[in-house]
Scaffold this motif. Structure first.
Motif, PDB file in Angstrom:
ATOM      1  N   LEU A 114       2.020   1.839  -3.494  1.00 14.41           N
ATOM      2  CA  LEU A 114       0.960   2.381  -4.344  1.00 14.41           C
ATOM      3  C   LEU A 114       0.748   3.869  -4.090  1.00 14.41           C
ATOM      4  O   LEU A 114       0.452   4.638  -5.012  1.00 14.41           O
ATOM      5  N   TYR A 115       0.912   4.277  -2.847  1.00  8.82           N
ATOM      6  CA  TYR A 115       0.750   5.688  -2.503  1.00  8.82           C
ATOM      7  C   TYR A 115       1.750   6.548  -3.270  1.00  8.82           C
ATOM      8  O   TYR A 115       1.407   7.581  -3.858  1.00  8.82           O
ATOM      9  N   GLN A 130       0.825  -1.206   0.000  1.00  5.58           N
ATOM     10  CA  GLN A 130       0.000   0.000   0.000  1.00  5.58           C
ATOM     11  C   GLN A 130       0.864   1.263   0.000  1.00  5.58           C
ATOM     12  O   GLN A 130       0.546   2.248  -0.673  1.00  5.58           O
ATOM     13  N   GLU A 132      -2.346   6.657  -4.868  1.00  4.26           N
ATOM     14  CA  GLU A 132      -3.553   6.096  -4.264  1.00  4.26           C
ATOM     15  C   GLU A 132      -3.887   6.848  -2.969  1.00  4.26           C
ATOM     16  O   GLU A 132      -3.008   7.313  -2.251  1.00  4.26           O
ATOM     17  N   HIS A 133      -5.189   6.965  -2.664  1.00  2.00           N
ATOM     18  CA  HIS A 133      -5.635   7.627  -1.434  1.00  2.00           C
ATOM     19  C   HIS A 133      -5.498   6.634  -0.274  1.00  2.00           C
ATOM     20  O   HIS A 133      -6.367   5.793  -0.040  1.00  2.00           O
ATOM     21  N   ILE A 134      -4.386   6.737   0.414  1.00  4.94           N
ATOM     22  CA  ILE A 134      -4.008   5.775   1.440  1.00  4.94           C
ATOM     23  C   ILE A 134      -3.503   6.542   2.654  1.00  4.94           C
ATOM     24  O   ILE A 134      -2.876   7.601   2.522  1.00  4.94           O
TER      25      ILE A 134
END
Length: 205
Positions: free
Chosen positions: A113-114, A110, A119-121
């Motif tokens: 991906l950020y 995750q 990504e909204h993480i």
């Protein structure tokens, strides 16, 4: 012919690419542009995996999705040494497959991906979780060479990619010496497949 539906920057796909190569299995790659949210031929893709996720393995009439499931399938069918059948090491393999799916995917993956895809993480949470994952792995590898047995198994391949890519999630991988040593053992294995962002490879532009 074995067909692997995949994307070259997928860590989950990389697990499967490594095992296929280490087993010496000829296979065809089918590019799926999942990161863009527009995988080609979506209806046909959904027929293979209703989740529209990669990797997907086709082996004759057999279709398997989920990277951990694919590793189990390939090991049991083509490389039994990769998945020991003795109760304790078999259980330890499954334990680490679960760790890869849950703890690693819900932290290191995750965070990557950020930074790579925006990504909204909750990056602070993912960073804390990632540090915990690396600390656990470093402690577990302090007294042994491989995660689940006295040799490499699919447990090691399942955990390796997103750990190796954790620098892309701004995590201090180099602080974890036992993890680095373990990664270097994997990378020295015959049939190892490199990927951008891993040790000894150039970063993604």
């Amino acid at each position: 012919m074995i067909r692997l539906h995949d994307h070259p920057l997928s860590g989950n796909g990389h697990k499967v690419r490594m095992l296929l190569s280490m087993l010496g299995l000829a296979h065809e790659h089918v590019f799926r542009d999942v990161p863009s949210g527009r995988p080609q031929q979506e209806e046909e893709f959904a027929a293979l995996n209703p989740l529209l996720q990669i990797p997907i393995l086709e082996d004759g009439g057999t279709v398997i999705w989920d990277s951990q499931a694919i590793l189990v399938y390939l090991a049991r069918r083509y490389g039994p040494d990769w998945f020991p059948l003795e109760p304790e090491p078999a259980a330890r393999v499954v334990q680490w497959l679960s760790f890869a799916t849950n703890e690693i995917n819900n932290s290191l993956q995750q965070a990557r991906l950020y930074y790579l895809l925006g990504e909204h993480i909750d990056i602070e949470l993912m960073t804390r979780r990632g540090l915990r994952v690396l600390t656990i792995l470093d402690r577990e590898l302090a007294g042994r060479s491989w995660l689940a047995a006295d040799r490499a198994t699919i447990a090691d391949l399942a955990c390796y990619p997103y750990v190796g890519l954790s620098r892309q999630g701004k995590l201090p991988l180099d602080d974890f010496r036992h993890v680095i040593d373990w990664m270097e053992r994997i990378e020295a294995m015959p049939g190892y497949v490199p990927m951008p962002g891993l040790l000894g490879t150039p970063p993604i532009p």
